[in-house]
Design a protein around this motif. Structure first.
Motif, PDB file in Angstrom:
ATOM      1  N   MET A   1     -49.747  86.252  -5.796  1.00 28.86           N
ATOM      2  CA  MET A   1     -50.104  87.294  -4.830  1.00 28.86           C
ATOM      3  C   MET A   1     -50.666  86.654  -3.459  1.00 28.86           C
ATOM      4  O   MET A   1     -51.698  85.824  -3.606  1.00 28.86           O
ATOM      5  N   THR A   2     -50.025  86.660  -2.342  1.00 27.57           N
ATOM      6  CA  THR A   2     -50.473  86.261  -1.203  1.00 27.57           C
ATOM      7  C   THR A   2     -51.299  87.184  -0.450  1.00 27.57           C
ATOM      8  O   THR A   2     -51.097  88.123  -0.194  1.00 27.57           O
ATOM      9  N   LEU A   3     -52.748  86.563  -0.016  1.00 28.27           N
ATOM     10  CA  LEU A   3     -53.482  87.138   0.860  1.00 28.27           C
ATOM     11  C   LEU A   3     -53.535  86.965   2.240  1.00 28.27           C
ATOM     12  O   LEU A   3     -53.388  85.647   2.542  1.00 28.27           O
ATOM     13  N   LYS A   4     -53.617  87.805   2.972  1.00 25.69           N
ATOM     14  CA  LYS A   4     -53.499  87.799   4.500  1.00 25.69           C
ATOM     15  C   LYS A   4     -54.809  87.194   4.901  1.00 25.69           C
ATOM     16  O   LYS A   4     -55.848  87.868   4.279  1.00 25.69           O
ATOM     17  N   LEU A   5     -54.998  86.212   5.861  1.00 28.10           N
ATOM     18  CA  LEU A   5     -56.513  85.937   6.442  1.00 28.10           C
ATOM     19  C   LEU A   5     -56.957  86.812   7.117  1.00 28.10           C
ATOM     20  O   LEU A   5     -58.312  86.997   6.877  1.00 28.10           O
ATOM     21  N   THR A   6     -56.344  87.717   8.014  1.00 29.28           N
ATOM     22  CA  THR A   6     -57.036  88.719   8.686  1.00 29.28           C
ATOM     23  C   THR A   6     -56.329  89.996   8.561  1.00 29.28           C
ATOM     24  O   THR A   6     -54.874  90.068   8.701  1.00 29.28           O
ATOM     25  N   VAL A   7     -56.732  91.312   8.224  1.00 28.29           N
ATOM     26  CA  VAL A   7     -56.110  92.574   8.196  1.00 28.29           C
ATOM     27  C   VAL A   7     -57.088  93.347   9.274  1.00 28.29           C
ATOM     28  O   VAL A   7     -58.060  93.138   9.367  1.00 28.29           O
ATOM     29  N   ASP A   8     -56.063  94.552   9.913  1.00 28.15           N
ATOM     30  CA  ASP A   8     -56.730  95.516  10.426  1.00 28.15           C
ATOM     31  C   ASP A   8     -57.456  96.536   9.598  1.00 28.15           C
ATOM     32  O   ASP A   8     -58.456  97.160   9.854  1.00 28.15           O
ATOM     33  N   SER A   9     -57.121  96.731   8.510  1.00 30.06           N
ATOM     34  CA  SER A   9     -57.579  97.652   7.359  1.00 30.06           C
ATOM     35  C   SER A   9     -57.511  97.113   6.103  1.00 30.06           C
ATOM     36  O   SER A   9     -56.802  96.433   5.712  1.00 30.06           O
ATOM     37  N   LEU A  10     -58.642  97.669   5.209  1.00 29.72           N
ATOM     38  CA  LEU A  10     -58.440  97.194   3.648  1.00 29.72           C
ATOM     39  C   LEU A  10     -57.468  98.009   2.878  1.00 29.72           C
ATOM     40  O   LEU A  10     -57.270  97.723   1.683  1.00 29.72           O
ATOM     41  N   ASP A  11     -56.914  98.951   3.582  1.00 30.81           N
ATOM     42  CA  ASP A  11     -56.083  99.626   2.810  1.00 30.81           C
ATOM     43  C   ASP A  11     -54.906  99.131   2.288  1.00 30.81           C
ATOM     44  O   ASP A  11     -54.232  99.309   0.953  1.00 30.81           O
TER      45      ASP A  11
END
Length: 246
Positions: A1-11
C-alpha cells in the motif's frame, strides 16, 4: 500500500494508518522521521542566492577601484602613519596607494618564491625516493630470477627509462604513453617477466650452466654461451668487460 505524503483530508486514508499523519496548515502530512520541509530549504536557498548576488556586486565595486578588498583594507590600516598623513595632507593620495601596493606586491612575490622553492625541493625528494624504490624493486626481481649478485646493478641499469612509478605507487613498464604488455599481450609486463627476458638477452649476468658446450662440461665452444665461472673478482671483471661493449 502506497501512502501519499500530503492529503487534504484523512477520509481517503485507511483508518489503521491515519495516526501516522499530522495536520499542517490545514492539510495532513505523513509524519516522517528526518523529513525536512522543502519550503524551508527553498527559503534557505533563496537567501544564499541573494547573498551570492550581493557579494558579486561588492566584488565588482572593489574591482572598479583596481584593488582587492584585502589590499584596500591593508591600505586603510596604514593611513594613520605620519608619512602617509603628510602625503594625504599634501593631496598625494595616489602616491600613498602606489607605495603600499609596491610593498604588498614585493611581499607577495617573496612568499610566492618561497613556496616555489619549497615545491621544487619536495619534488626533488620525491623523484629520488621514486628512483630508489624502482631500483629496489628491479634488483629484487633480478635476484629472484637468479642473477649473479655482482650483476644486479647492471641488470637494473637495463631497466632505466622503461620502468616508472605511477601515481598509485605501482611500478609499471612504459613505452612513451603506453603501458608495455607482457608475453600474453593482455596484462602489463611484470618485473619478473622482464628479468627473465634480460636473462635471455644477457646470460652472462647469470651463473654458468652445466651441459654440452658449457664451461667444465668437456664439450667444445669454450665460453660461447656467455656464462662463466671463476672467482667473484673474475666474474665481476668479466661482466664489466662484456657490459662495456654492450
Amino acid at each position: 500500500m502506497t501512502l501519499k505524503l500530503t492529503v487534504d483530508s484523512l477520509d481517503s486514508v485507511p483508518e489503521n494508518v491515519r495516526d501516522l499523519y499530522k495536520e499542517v496548515d490545514g492539510k495532513f502530512r505523513l509524519d516522517l522521521d528526518g523529513y525536512e520541509d522543502p519550503a524551508g530549504l527553498k527559503s534557505a536557498l533563496d537567501k544564499e542566492r541573494q547573498a551570492a548576488k550581493d557579494a558579486s556586486k561588492q566584488v565588482s565595486a572593489w574591482k572598479a577601484l583596481g584593488k582587492t578588498p584585502e589590499e584596500i583594507q591593508a591600505l586603510l590600516q596604514h593611513l594613520e602613519t605620519d608619512e602617509d598623513a603628510k602625503l594625504i595632507a599634501a593631496g598625494k593620495l595616489d602616491e600613498v596607494v602606489k607605495k603600499r601596493t609596491e610593498r604588498m606586491q614585493a611581499d607577495y612575490d617573496k612568499k610566492l618564491q618561497a613556496e616555489a622553492d619549497s615545491r621544487t625541493k619536495a619534488e626533488g625528494k620525491a623523484a629520488k625516493l621514486a628512483d630508489r624504490t624502482l631500483q629496489a624493486v628491479l634488483r629484487d626481481a633480478a635476484a629472484r630470477a637468479g642473477a649473479l649478485p655482482e650483476a644486479l646493478d647492471d641488470v637494473v641499469r637495463r631497466g632505466a627509462g622503461t620502468w616508472v612509478l605511477n601515481d598509485d605507487g605501482d611500478v609499471v613498464a612504459m613505452n612513451g604513453d603506453e603501458v608495455v604488455l607482457g608475453k600474453d599481450g593482455k596484462k602489463p609486463l611484470t618485473t619478473q617477466e622482464w628479468a627473465e627476458s634480460i636473462r635471455e638477452s644477457a646470460p652472462y649476468f647469470w651463473p654458468a650452466t652445466r651441459g654440452s658446450g658449457a664451461p667444465g662440461s668437456g664439450g667444445g665452444g669454450g665460453n660461447q654461451s656467455g656464462n662463466f665461472g671463476g672467482s667473484k673478482a673474475e666474474r665481476v671483471a668479466a661482466i664489466k668487460k662484456l657490459t662495456s661493449k654492450a
